[in-house]
Design a protein around this motif. Structure first.
Motif, PDB file in Angstrom:
ATOM      1  N   PRO A  34       1.155  44.133 -17.223  1.00 32.21           N
ATOM      2  CA  PRO A  34       0.942  42.790 -16.153  1.00 32.21           C
ATOM      3  C   PRO A  34       0.725  41.529 -16.754  1.00 32.21           C
ATOM      4  CG  PRO A  34      -0.935  44.320 -16.583  1.00 32.21           C
ATOM      5  CD  PRO A  34       0.288  44.688 -17.242  1.00 32.21           C
ATOM      6  N   LYS A  35       0.839  40.539 -15.974  1.00 29.09           N
ATOM      7  CA  LYS A  35       0.743  39.139 -16.348  1.00 29.09           C
ATOM      8  C   LYS A  35      -0.747  38.803 -17.055  1.00 29.09           C
ATOM      9  CE  LYS A  35       4.237  36.719 -13.939  1.00 29.09           C
ATOM     10  NZ  LYS A  35       4.384  35.740 -12.677  1.00 29.09           N
ATOM     11  N   GLU A  36      -1.813  39.568 -16.483  1.00 33.21           N
ATOM     12  CA  GLU A  36      -3.092  39.504 -16.984  1.00 33.21           C
ATOM     13  C   GLU A  36      -3.250  39.626 -18.428  1.00 33.21           C
ATOM     14  OE1 GLU A  36      -6.243  42.067 -15.575  1.00 33.21           O
ATOM     15  OE2 GLU A  36      -4.589  43.045 -14.274  1.00 33.21           O
ATOM     16  N   TYR A  37      -2.531  40.636 -18.782  1.00 33.88           N
ATOM     17  CA  TYR A  37      -2.473  41.091 -20.190  1.00 33.88           C
ATOM     18  C   TYR A  37      -1.553  40.371 -21.070  1.00 33.88           C
ATOM     19  CZ  TYR A  37      -6.243  44.203 -18.876  1.00 33.88           C
ATOM     20  OH  TYR A  37      -7.405  44.754 -18.478  1.00 33.88           O
ATOM     21  N   GLY A  38      -0.695  39.541 -20.628  1.00 32.78           N
ATOM     22  CA  GLY A  38       0.472  38.679 -21.419  1.00 32.78           C
ATOM     23  C   GLY A  38       1.789  39.256 -21.270  1.00 32.78           C
ATOM     24  N   GLY A  39       1.988  40.312 -20.336  1.00 32.99           N
ATOM     25  CA  GLY A  39       3.404  40.661 -19.815  1.00 32.99           C
ATOM     26  C   GLY A  39       3.834  39.967 -18.756  1.00 32.99           C
ATOM     27  N   PRO A  40       5.423  40.078 -18.616  1.00 35.06           N
ATOM     28  CA  PRO A  40       6.126  39.199 -17.844  1.00 35.06           C
ATOM     29  C   PRO A  40       5.913  39.503 -16.256  1.00 35.06           C
ATOM     30  CG  PRO A  40       7.400  41.105 -18.793  1.00 35.06           C
ATOM     31  CD  PRO A  40       6.216  40.936 -19.234  1.00 35.06           C
ATOM     32  N   GLY A  41       5.139  40.828 -16.111  1.00 37.81           N
ATOM     33  CA  GLY A  41       4.948  40.944 -14.625  1.00 37.81           C
ATOM     34  C   GLY A  41       6.154  41.422 -13.980  1.00 37.81           C
ATOM     35  N   TRP A  42       7.103  42.097 -14.516  1.00 37.86           N
ATOM     36  CA  TRP A  42       8.240  42.406 -13.699  1.00 37.86           C
ATOM     37  C   TRP A  42       8.050  43.793 -12.893  1.00 37.86           C
ATOM     38  CZ3 TRP A  42      11.684  42.648 -18.959  1.00 37.86           C
ATOM     39  CH2 TRP A  42      12.027  41.619 -19.182  1.00 37.86           C
ATOM     40  N   THR A  43       9.063  43.507 -12.062  1.00 36.34           N
ATOM     41  CA  THR A  43       9.072  44.706 -11.083  1.00 36.34           C
ATOM     42  C   THR A  43       9.788  45.852 -11.667  1.00 36.34           C
ATOM     43  OG1 THR A  43      11.172  43.982 -10.133  1.00 36.34           O
ATOM     44  CG2 THR A  43       9.334  43.047  -9.099  1.00 36.34           C
ATOM     45  N   ALA A  44       9.541  47.136 -11.059  1.00 38.50           N
ATOM     46  CA  ALA A  44      10.353  48.037 -11.610  1.00 38.50           C
ATOM     47  C   ALA A  44      11.630  47.903 -11.683  1.00 38.50           C
ATOM     48  CB  ALA A  44      10.199  49.469 -10.754  1.00 38.50           C
ATOM     49  N   ILE A  45      12.500  47.484 -10.783  1.00 38.08           N
ATOM     50  CA  ILE A  45      13.866  47.122 -10.928  1.00 38.08           C
ATOM     51  C   ILE A  45      14.142  46.117 -12.179  1.00 38.08           C
ATOM     52  CG2 ILE A  45      14.057  45.317  -9.061  1.00 38.08           C
ATOM     53  CD1 ILE A  45      16.777  48.123  -9.874  1.00 38.08           C
ATOM     54  N   VAL A  53      -3.322  52.244 -23.052  1.00 39.47           N
ATOM     55  CA  VAL A  53      -4.510  53.047 -23.204  1.00 39.47           C
ATOM     56  C   VAL A  53      -5.685  51.955 -23.153  1.00 39.47           C
ATOM     57  CG1 VAL A  53      -5.832  54.340 -24.970  1.00 39.47           C
ATOM     58  CG2 VAL A  53      -3.691  55.224 -24.033  1.00 39.47           C
ATOM     59  N   VAL A  54      -5.612  50.964 -24.211  1.00 39.42           N
ATOM     60  CA  VAL A  54      -6.565  50.109 -24.431  1.00 39.42           C
ATOM     61  C   VAL A  54      -6.879  49.152 -23.202  1.00 39.42           C
ATOM     62  CG1 VAL A  54      -7.030  47.872 -25.870  1.00 39.42           C
ATOM     63  CG2 VAL A  54      -6.009  49.747 -26.784  1.00 39.42           C
ATOM     64  N   MET A  55      -5.777  48.841 -22.295  1.00 39.87           N
ATOM     65  CA  MET A  55      -5.930  48.208 -21.054  1.00 39.87           C
ATOM     66  C   MET A  55      -6.732  49.161 -19.973  1.00 39.87           C
ATOM     67  SD  MET A  55      -2.174  47.052 -20.139  1.00 39.87           S
ATOM     68  CE  MET A  55      -1.256  46.477 -21.416  1.00 39.87           C
ATOM     69  N   PRO A  87      -3.113  41.072 -27.813  1.00 40.42           N
ATOM     70  CA  PRO A  87      -2.371  40.186 -28.299  1.00 40.42           C
ATOM     71  C   PRO A  87      -1.408  40.227 -29.544  1.00 40.42           C
ATOM     72  CG  PRO A  87      -4.501  39.054 -27.757  1.00 40.42           C
ATOM     73  CD  PRO A  87      -4.804  40.763 -27.821  1.00 40.42           C
ATOM     74  N   ARG A  88      -1.974  40.986 -30.523  1.00 42.97           N
ATOM     75  CA  ARG A  88      -1.216  41.409 -31.731  1.00 42.97           C
ATOM     76  C   ARG A  88      -0.236  42.399 -31.589  1.00 42.97           C
ATOM     77  NH1 ARG A  88      -3.922  39.741 -36.425  1.00 42.97           N
ATOM     78  NH2 ARG A  88      -2.863  41.376 -37.523  1.00 42.97           N
ATOM     79  N   ILE A  89      -0.563  43.474 -30.538  1.00 43.90           N
ATOM     80  CA  ILE A  89       0.738  44.172 -29.884  1.00 43.90           C
ATOM     81  C   ILE A  89       1.694  43.455 -29.468  1.00 43.90           C
ATOM     82  CG2 ILE A  89       1.171  45.892 -28.503  1.00 43.90           C
ATOM     83  CD1 ILE A  89      -1.526  47.152 -28.741  1.00 43.90           C
ATOM     84  N   LEU A  90       1.499  42.556 -28.503  1.00 48.73           N
ATOM     85  CA  LEU A  90       2.559  41.695 -28.174  1.00 48.73           C
ATOM     86  C   LEU A  90       3.523  40.947 -29.071  1.00 48.73           C
ATOM     87  CD1 LEU A  90       0.710  40.213 -24.824  1.00 48.73           C
ATOM     88  CD2 LEU A  90       2.929  41.665 -24.895  1.00 48.73           C
ATOM     89  N   SER A  91       2.780  40.291 -30.017  1.00 52.57           N
ATOM     90  CA  SER A  91       3.458  39.492 -30.783  1.00 52.57           C
ATOM     91  C   SER A  91       4.270  40.098 -32.059  1.00 52.57           C
ATOM     92  CB  SER A  91       2.195  38.587 -31.385  1.00 52.57           C
ATOM     93  OG  SER A  91       1.627  39.185 -32.390  1.00 52.57           O
ATOM     94  N   GLY A  92       3.840  41.623 -32.041  1.00 52.57           N
ATOM     95  CA  GLY A  92       4.448  42.191 -33.142  1.00 52.57           C
ATOM     96  C   GLY A  92       3.812  42.205 -34.457  1.00 52.57           C
ATOM     97  N   GLU A  93       2.572  41.446 -34.676  1.00 49.24           N
ATOM     98  CA  GLU A  93       1.842  41.250 -35.847  1.00 49.24           C
ATOM     99  C   GLU A  93       1.332  42.581 -36.267  1.00 49.24           C
ATOM    100  OE1 GLU A  93      -1.083  37.711 -36.165  1.00 49.24           O
ATOM    101  OE2 GLU A  93      -0.528  38.014 -33.980  1.00 49.24           O
ATOM    102  N   ASP A  94       0.898  43.415 -35.394  1.00 51.07           N
ATOM    103  CA  ASP A  94       0.512  44.853 -35.687  1.00 51.07           C
ATOM    104  C   ASP A  94       1.548  45.837 -35.409  1.00 51.07           C
ATOM    105  OD1 ASP A  94      -1.958  44.195 -36.433  1.00 51.07           O
ATOM    106  OD2 ASP A  94      -2.934  44.585 -34.690  1.00 51.07           O
ATOM    107  N   VAL A  95       1.977  46.646 -36.399  1.00 53.98           N
ATOM    108  CA  VAL A  95       2.807  48.085 -36.105  1.00 53.98           C
ATOM    109  C   VAL A  95       1.876  49.289 -36.028  1.00 53.98           C
ATOM    110  CG1 VAL A  95       4.671  49.124 -37.021  1.00 53.98           C
ATOM    111  CG2 VAL A  95       4.685  46.709 -37.554  1.00 53.98           C
TER     112      VAL A  95
END
Length: 402
Positions: free
Chosen positions: A63-74, A102-104, A117-125
């Motif tokens: 969801p947008k509140e966690y930095g996602g694009p908030g896209w619909t299912a389609i 899970v963290v959310m 934020p570090r998951i979103l950016s790819g800093e953490d694997v």
């Protein structure tokens, strides 16, 4: 469930296509075409992930509140379909589709601020510490022990089949914090931050295909802060089950399977059957392709329903087990047909030629290089993420009431 493309959805599809055309390099596309397992060669998958992160598209389901694009299912489904069709390299989903949700749901505010934020950016694997020797499908029997010592847990034990542990810098891990009560009642879910910490050893496991994707990880007196536990102590089984629903049902098989079938048809058109004509014109082989394609279409409808459920805030539940069973078995069927279509050209070991940019000569046609390694790697698809036998037990209990 309404998945009819609206004018806005068609505009979004055009936006995705334009983005893929502009940002997918030929190296990345080659990595996608040469993929023989769940994920592409790490370097190129990670590079693509970081490209998506810059656009804000690295976690389509967030969801947008966690930095996602908030896209619909389609919209998420459109993105998966277009990415598969463009041969985008598949990257690890351990962060965005497994530990992130899970963290959310169960994480503290501090954990959300630290990790998401570090998951979103790819800093953490991330890698997954679930299965152990002797505790795969019977995950509740795990023995990796975490003993409380002040503000830390001291962890000893081993995890196995740990995908990309040799690339990861963090692990989400199930550990035993109590031996009292039922086995499920003594498990906790912890986040291991430093994969270079003393006491952690990663040993490679080389697959039949010659690929190094999985590992065994050993823990010897590894200290992890208690603050890194997600959820209450001894209640990690609830957290683990929530994550597994995303592992089994949060991803989609059908876009990749449609691309696989399209590839299979091209291979069958190029190869010869027993009568010397094109293999794709052989009625028996063509019927087997059609059978696999029917399975994919049926699976596609299940996936779309699950995507809609997730978008509405509902957990996939037993439907994720259904999707995992059908998706993995159809994947094996399609991979097996491709290897069969190639015939004896599938047998040479061509691992050096399967690397992006390799100048190693191919034995036979280019489409033969990945046929057998893909078939061999996908034999594990009905085991990882919870074996299909276990998934059928879940469906029998929760759907049929048996």
């Amino acid at each position: 469930m309404d998945l009819t493309l609206t004018p806005e959805d068609r505009a979004f599809r055009d936006e995705v296509r334009a983005f893929l055309a502009e940002n997918l390099t030929e190296e990345m596309r080659e990595a996608g075409r040469l993929t023989c397992g769940p994920f592409a060669e790490f370097e190129y998958g990670q590079r693509w992930f970081e490209t998506l992160a810059k656009r804000g598209w690295s976690a389509p389901a967030w969801p947008k509140e966690y930095g996602g694009p908030g896209w619909t299912a389609i919209q998420r489904y459109i993105f998966d379909v277009e990415s598969a069709a463009a041969s985008a390299p598949a990257f690890s989903i351990m962060g965005t589709r497994m530990v992130g949700p899970v963290v959310m749901k169960y994480g503290t505010d501090e954990q959300k601020q630290k990790y998401l934020p570090r998951i979103l950016s790819g800093e953490d694997v991330w890698c997954q510490g679930y299965s152990e020797p002797g505790s795969g499908s019977d995950l509740a029997s795990l023995k990796t022990r975490a003993v409380r010592d002040g503000d830390d847990y001291v962890i000893n034990g081993s995890k196995i089949w740990t995908t990309f542990a040799h690339h990861a810098n963090r692990m989400f891990c199930l550990v035993r914090t109590s031996n009292e009560g039922k086995p499920q009642e003594g498990i906790s879910f912890v986040l291991i931050d430093d994969f270079d910490a003393p006491g952690i050893t990663v040993e490679p496991i080389i697959l039949m295909s010659g690929d190094h994707d999985v590992n065994q990880v050993f823990f010897e007196d590894v200290r992890v802060p208690v603050a890194n536990r997600v959820g209450p102590e001894n209640e990690g089984w609830t957290v683990a089950k929530y994550l597994l629903e995303f592992e089994r049902g949060g991803d989609t098989y059908s876009p990749g399977l449609h691309a696989h079938i399209a590839h299979l048809k091209r291979v069958a058109a190029a190869e010869r059957g027993d009568d010397g004509g094109r293999l794709i014109d052989d009625p028996g082989f063509r019927r087997r392709i059609a059978d696999a394609e029917c399975d994919i279409i049926a699976l596609e409808h299940v996936e779309k329903q699950i995507l809609c459920d997730l978008a509405a805030g509902r957990q996939p539940g037993p439907a994720s087990s259904m999707m995992k069973v059908v998706g993995s078995e159809t994947l094996q069927k399609a991979a097996g047909l491709t290897a069969e279509a190639v015939g004896y050209y599938a047998w040479p070991d061509q691992k050096p030629a399967r690397h992006v940019g390799s100048n190693a000569p191919a034995v036979g046609p280019d489409h033969a290089m990945t046929a057998l390694p893909s078939h061999l790697n996908h034999r594990a698809a009905t085991i990882y993420g919870g074996s299909n036998e276990v998934q059928r037990n879940i469906m029998a209990k929760l759907v049929l009431g048996l």
